[in-house]
Design a protein around this motif. Structure first.
Motif, PDB file in Angstrom:
ATOM      1  N   LEU B 107       0.820  -1.206   0.000  1.00  0.00           N
ATOM      2  CA  LEU B 107       0.000   0.000   0.000  1.00  0.00           C
ATOM      3  C   LEU B 107       0.854   1.256   0.000  1.00  0.00           C
ATOM      4  N   ASP B 108       1.922   1.213   0.761  1.00  0.00           N
ATOM      5  CA  ASP B 108       2.698   2.448   0.848  1.00  0.00           C
ATOM      6  C   ASP B 108       3.457   2.726  -0.442  1.00  0.00           C
ATOM      7  N   ALA B 109       3.878   1.681  -1.135  1.00  0.00           N
ATOM      8  CA  ALA B 109       4.519   1.911  -2.426  1.00  0.00           C
ATOM      9  C   ALA B 109       3.523   2.539  -3.391  1.00  0.00           C
ATOM     10  N   LEU B 110       2.312   2.060  -3.322  1.00  0.00           N
ATOM     11  CA  LEU B 110       1.252   2.596  -4.174  1.00  0.00           C
ATOM     12  C   LEU B 110       1.016   4.073  -3.851  1.00  0.00           C
ATOM     13  N   ALA B 111       0.948   4.363  -2.580  1.00  0.00           N
ATOM     14  CA  ALA B 111       0.716   5.750  -2.162  1.00  0.00           C
ATOM     15  C   ALA B 111       1.850   6.641  -2.642  1.00  0.00           C
ATOM     16  N   ARG B 112       3.063   6.122  -2.537  1.00  0.00           N
ATOM     17  CA  ARG B 112       4.202   6.925  -2.968  1.00  0.00           C
ATOM     18  C   ARG B 112       4.164   7.181  -4.471  1.00  0.00           C
ATOM     19  N   LEU B 113       3.803   6.159  -5.202  1.00  0.00           N
ATOM     20  CA  LEU B 113       3.719   6.309  -6.652  1.00  0.00           C
ATOM     21  C   LEU B 113       2.729   7.408  -7.033  1.00  0.00           C
ATOM     22  N   VAL B 114       1.536   7.312  -6.484  1.00  0.00           N
ATOM     23  CA  VAL B 114       0.499   8.276  -6.848  1.00  0.00           C
ATOM     24  C   VAL B 114       0.891   9.695  -6.445  1.00  0.00           C
ATOM     25  N   SER B 115       1.465   9.848  -5.265  1.00  0.00           N
ATOM     26  CA  SER B 115       1.802  11.201  -4.837  1.00  0.00           C
ATOM     27  C   SER B 115       2.961  11.761  -5.649  1.00  0.00           C
ATOM     28  N   SER B 116       3.891  10.910  -6.041  1.00  0.00           N
ATOM     29  CA  SER B 116       5.023  11.435  -6.806  1.00  0.00           C
ATOM     30  C   SER B 116       4.582  11.820  -8.211  1.00  0.00           C
ATOM     31  N   ASN B 119       2.138  15.093  -7.496  1.00  0.00           N
ATOM     32  CA  ASN B 119       2.624  16.179  -6.630  1.00  0.00           C
ATOM     33  C   ASN B 119       1.570  16.656  -5.634  1.00  0.00           C
ATOM     34  N   TYR B 120       0.573  15.829  -5.410  1.00  0.00           N
ATOM     35  CA  TYR B 120      -0.360  16.101  -4.324  1.00  0.00           C
ATOM     36  C   TYR B 120      -0.192  15.010  -3.260  1.00  0.00           C
ATOM     37  N   THR B 121      -0.998  15.108  -2.230  1.00  0.00           N
ATOM     38  CA  THR B 121      -0.976  14.070  -1.201  1.00  0.00           C
ATOM     39  C   THR B 121      -1.913  12.936  -1.601  1.00  0.00           C
ATOM     40  N   SER B 122      -1.463  11.725  -1.443  1.00  0.00           N
ATOM     41  CA  SER B 122      -2.319  10.607  -1.808  1.00  0.00           C
ATOM     42  C   SER B 122      -2.752   9.845  -0.564  1.00  0.00           C
ATOM     43  N   ILE B 123      -3.906   9.246  -0.660  1.00  0.00           N
ATOM     44  CA  ILE B 123      -4.445   8.437   0.431  1.00  0.00           C
ATOM     45  C   ILE B 123      -4.833   7.095  -0.159  1.00  0.00           C
ATOM     46  N   VAL B 124      -4.266   6.033   0.377  1.00  0.00           N
ATOM     47  CA  VAL B 124      -4.614   4.706  -0.138  1.00  0.00           C
ATOM     48  C   VAL B 124      -5.287   3.924   0.979  1.00  0.00           C
ATOM     49  N   GLY B 235       3.299  11.222   0.374  1.00  0.00           N
ATOM     50  CA  GLY B 235       3.647  12.596   0.006  1.00  0.00           C
ATOM     51  C   GLY B 235       2.876  13.654   0.766  1.00  0.00           C
ATOM     52  N   ALA B 236       2.713  13.448   2.061  1.00  0.00           N
ATOM     53  CA  ALA B 236       1.967  14.437   2.844  1.00  0.00           C
ATOM     54  C   ALA B 236       2.634  15.809   2.772  1.00  0.00           C
ATOM     55  N   THR B 237       3.929  15.803   2.568  1.00  0.00           N
ATOM     56  CA  THR B 237       4.628  17.098   2.529  1.00  0.00           C
ATOM     57  C   THR B 237       4.399  17.837   1.222  1.00  0.00           C
ATOM     58  N   ASN B 238       3.819  17.184   0.250  1.00  0.00           N
ATOM     59  CA  ASN B 238       3.536  17.891  -1.001  1.00  0.00           C
ATOM     60  C   ASN B 238       2.608  19.074  -0.780  1.00  0.00           C
ATOM     61  N   GLY B 303     -12.808 -11.634  -5.199  1.00  0.00           N
ATOM     62  CA  GLY B 303     -13.437 -11.957  -3.923  1.00  0.00           C
ATOM     63  C   GLY B 303     -14.194 -10.807  -3.312  1.00  0.00           C
ATOM     64  N   GLY B 304     -14.600  -9.858  -4.142  1.00  0.00           N
ATOM     65  CA  GLY B 304     -15.433  -8.770  -3.634  1.00  0.00           C
ATOM     66  C   GLY B 304     -14.720  -7.773  -2.751  1.00  0.00           C
ATOM     67  N   GLN B 305     -13.402  -7.888  -2.670  1.00  0.00           N
ATOM     68  CA  GLN B 305     -12.679  -6.907  -1.860  1.00  0.00           C
ATOM     69  C   GLN B 305     -12.534  -5.599  -2.630  1.00  0.00           C
ATOM     70  N   THR B 306     -12.796  -4.510  -1.938  1.00  0.00           N
ATOM     71  CA  THR B 306     -12.605  -3.212  -2.592  1.00  0.00           C
ATOM     72  C   THR B 306     -11.727  -2.328  -1.725  1.00  0.00           C
ATOM     73  N   GLY B 307     -11.050  -1.406  -2.385  1.00  0.00           N
ATOM     74  CA  GLY B 307     -10.235  -0.430  -1.683  1.00  0.00           C
ATOM     75  C   GLY B 307     -10.299   0.882  -2.445  1.00  0.00           C
ATOM     76  N   HIS B 308      -9.653   1.882  -1.928  1.00  0.00           N
ATOM     77  CA  HIS B 308      -9.756   3.191  -2.551  1.00  0.00           C
ATOM     78  C   HIS B 308      -8.384   3.848  -2.676  1.00  0.00           C
ATOM     79  N   ILE B 309      -8.266   4.679  -3.684  1.00  0.00           N
ATOM     80  CA  ILE B 309      -7.092   5.531  -3.817  1.00  0.00           C
ATOM     81  C   ILE B 309      -7.594   6.957  -3.990  1.00  0.00           C
ATOM     82  N   SER B 310      -7.098   7.853  -3.163  1.00  0.00           N
ATOM     83  CA  SER B 310      -7.548   9.242  -3.235  1.00  0.00           C
ATOM     84  C   SER B 310      -6.371  10.173  -3.416  1.00  0.00           C
ATOM     85  N   VAL B 311      -6.676  11.331  -3.965  1.00  0.00           N
ATOM     86  CA  VAL B 311      -5.678  12.389  -4.048  1.00  0.00           C
ATOM     87  C   VAL B 311      -6.275  13.637  -3.422  1.00  0.00           C
TER      88      VAL B 311
END
Lengths: 336, 336
Positions: B107-116, B119-124, B235-238, B303-311
């Motif tokens: 998850l954190d790699a994903l968050a880092r990818l999206v924020s980089s 250039n905004y903060t991402s939430i996974v 990327g919270a510091t973005n 398997g019906g699992q869902t998750g979210h990615i936000s910016v």
DNA sequence: TGTTAGCACTCGCCAGTGCTGAGTGCTAAC
DNA sequence: GTTAGCACTCAGCACTGGCGAGTGCTAACA
């Protein structure tokens, strides 16, 4: 080094400045601390202290503030360990009890506790089981072609990963491999496992050896990471409350440092491990922490595992209180 | 609703303002966008747009900036899904491939990818295995009086905890309890397990039943937590780089919100799950995000699992690019 | 009727100015 | 060695006027 009155003046300035964050003038000291001399005398002392490098003047006609060296002297002079107030001790004991009762140590709960008590940012480094050895490997089939691979260390640490069987690799093969590992590698240390080539061990499968190798590597990497990468921050936003960091560029520099966990890890673990160690301002190797102080204490669990708890704040930090607190917390954690 | 030219003017202002973060004047638009009319005409249109609530004026003699409603109109008007540039798509594909290859989703790699990339903060938000069922319980003895208790779900998720045997409870008892659980509770859903009273099940031990109960509760809590508490920021510091948040009090408000993971979780998961959902400025229920926009996309695993990615960014956000990016990323994640 | 040029007006921003108060350093007297 | 007194320094603040970007309005034009 410094005569008694110079020390009194210096300590008065440090203490007042820690409270107010405003440059301290000679008249203020003469009034608030009854040193028995007038402001003019204190002025002379202050001029001397500045020349010696213990004080600094933001501009010509402002009061004095302590320099890094001034804080250093103040900290070193606390020959008797600062004591915790009864209230603080009570809070710590109660809350920490709850945290430690659960078998797993909750690093983030610990970080939150420390930061909420100090109103600074806390950094908690989890224990690193250098000497951990493999206890057991296990394969738990989930369905026809998926299984959980699991490594258990003698410290109780567990890593697991779901593997999807590649073509040519049967569940039986995987179980056989698992047996093989348990027979031959039980008791091997984590660091040795890290360098091991499992593809060779898994070589007698017709196919799928790389998949196994890859999964094992990932598991072992996970274990060693959860060993060292256990950097947890608490109350990072507390930095925002410090008036010295109202300037956003300084804030950004600090946040950038805190974001780099490897850097933080190196910074914290490089502290001498006896008692609480303090590094003030420019003593911090990292550029971005030029205006910060870092207080670090070490805890020791059974089995030679050690970890650290740090508090990061402005150089104008409540050294005595934080040191007392960290000493107390690490003592309790070590006893658990 | 708006005639063609008004839309052109509005879109021009939104786009320019997203780039420059400066109020846009009528002359600027007349020059940069060839609308074929003079600045005076545009001024009239702008006055109309302001009256309609699509634009706002920071002060009397400044240019206009889009209001929340202006952004909303702009976003809704993108009837065709914005497309990703080939360069962006290539980067995502390459990097995401590496992240997804490991069996566990990082998850954190994903968050880092999206924020980089943004250039905004991402939430996974990690997947929540609502329907997860107990596959297996295991006890792995470490030494005479310590053992690892382990629960495996059919999704492959594992929780483990070291238990120290209390007086009166033998390893044999524990293994018997484990057998009992496997025989009777395999296939039980996580939510049911949560409400279960293990003290009763463990009741035929002479002592130590509470210790077992406590450990089981902690394990199950761990599983359900790692279900929902899987909020990872990137990327919270973005946020620091955005000129609109140079004011430290706004910054602090945002950071405070981001610190509260439960709140963030509620915020993100409450978004409608079809495509990318955008909530602009005051549309966010939370006070501290009054000046922010949140773009959320949902991914679906097997398997019906869902998750979210936000910016999360300022209302002056590159909506088109971020939406395109999130749609692409969630598509790739869902396929994996 | 819609569009445009021109013009007066508004207002944030910036640099310059003078005042105030806190604090210093120096000197002379005790 | 200590102290009172005094001149001096300088940040901070409020105030000012000029500049420039931008608007709204009006009258003329197509």
């Amino acid at each position: 080094m410094l005569d008694a009155r110079k020390r009194q003046v210096l300590f008065a300035i440090v203490q007042d400045y820690i409270q107010t964050a405003e440059p301290i003038g000679s008249r203020t000291i003469a009034k608030r601390h009854s040193l028995g001399v007038s402001s003019a005398t204190i002025r002379n002392e202050m001029a001397d202290l500045e020349e010696l490098g213990f004080l600094a003047q933001p501009h010509t006609s402002a009061g004095r503030i302590p320099s890094d060296r001034g804080y250093r002297f103040y900290v070193d002079a606390m020959e008797v360990l600062p004591v915790l107030t009864a209230v603080d001790a009570e809070i710590v004991k109660r809350q920490l009890g709850g945290i430690l009762r659960g078998q797993q140590m909750m690093l983030d709960a610990l970080a939150r506790l420390v930061s909420s008590l100090t109103n600074y940012t806390s950094i908690v480094i989890g224990p690193q089981p250098h000497q951990a050895r493999l206890k057991l490997m296990q394969v738990i089939p989930l369905d026809e072609n998926r299984a959980v691979l699991m490594l258990v260390l003698d410290t109780g640490m567990v890593a697991n990963e779901v593997i999807t069987l590649p073509r040519g690799l049967t569940m039986c093969d995987l179980l056989a491999f698992c047996n093989y590992v348990n027979l031959n590698l039980a008791g091997t240390s984590l660091s040795k496992l890290k360098d091991m080539d499992f593809e060779a061990y898994a070589g007698h499968f017709h196919a799928g050896a790389q998949a196994v190798e890859q999964a094992m590597d990932s598991l072992i990497a996970g274990l060693s990471r959860s060993e060292g990468d256990r950097v947890v921050l608490g109350g990072a936003t507390n930095i925002f409350n410090q008036p010295e960091f109202r300037d956003i560029t300084k804030l950004r520099a600090i946040m950038r440092v805190l974001d780099e966990h490897e850097l933080v890890l190196r910074l914290v673990t490089s502290a001498p491990s006896a008692g609480a160690s303090v590094s003030i301002g420019a003593e911090n190797a990292v550029e971005g922490l030029r205006d910060c102080s870092l207080i670090t204490a070490t805890y020791r669990l059974g089995g030679g595992q050690t970890g650290h708890i740090s508090v990061l704040g402005p150089t104008r930090m409540e050294y005595a209180r934080v040191i007392a607190l960290l000493n107390y917390v690490t003592k309790l954690v070590s006893q658990a």
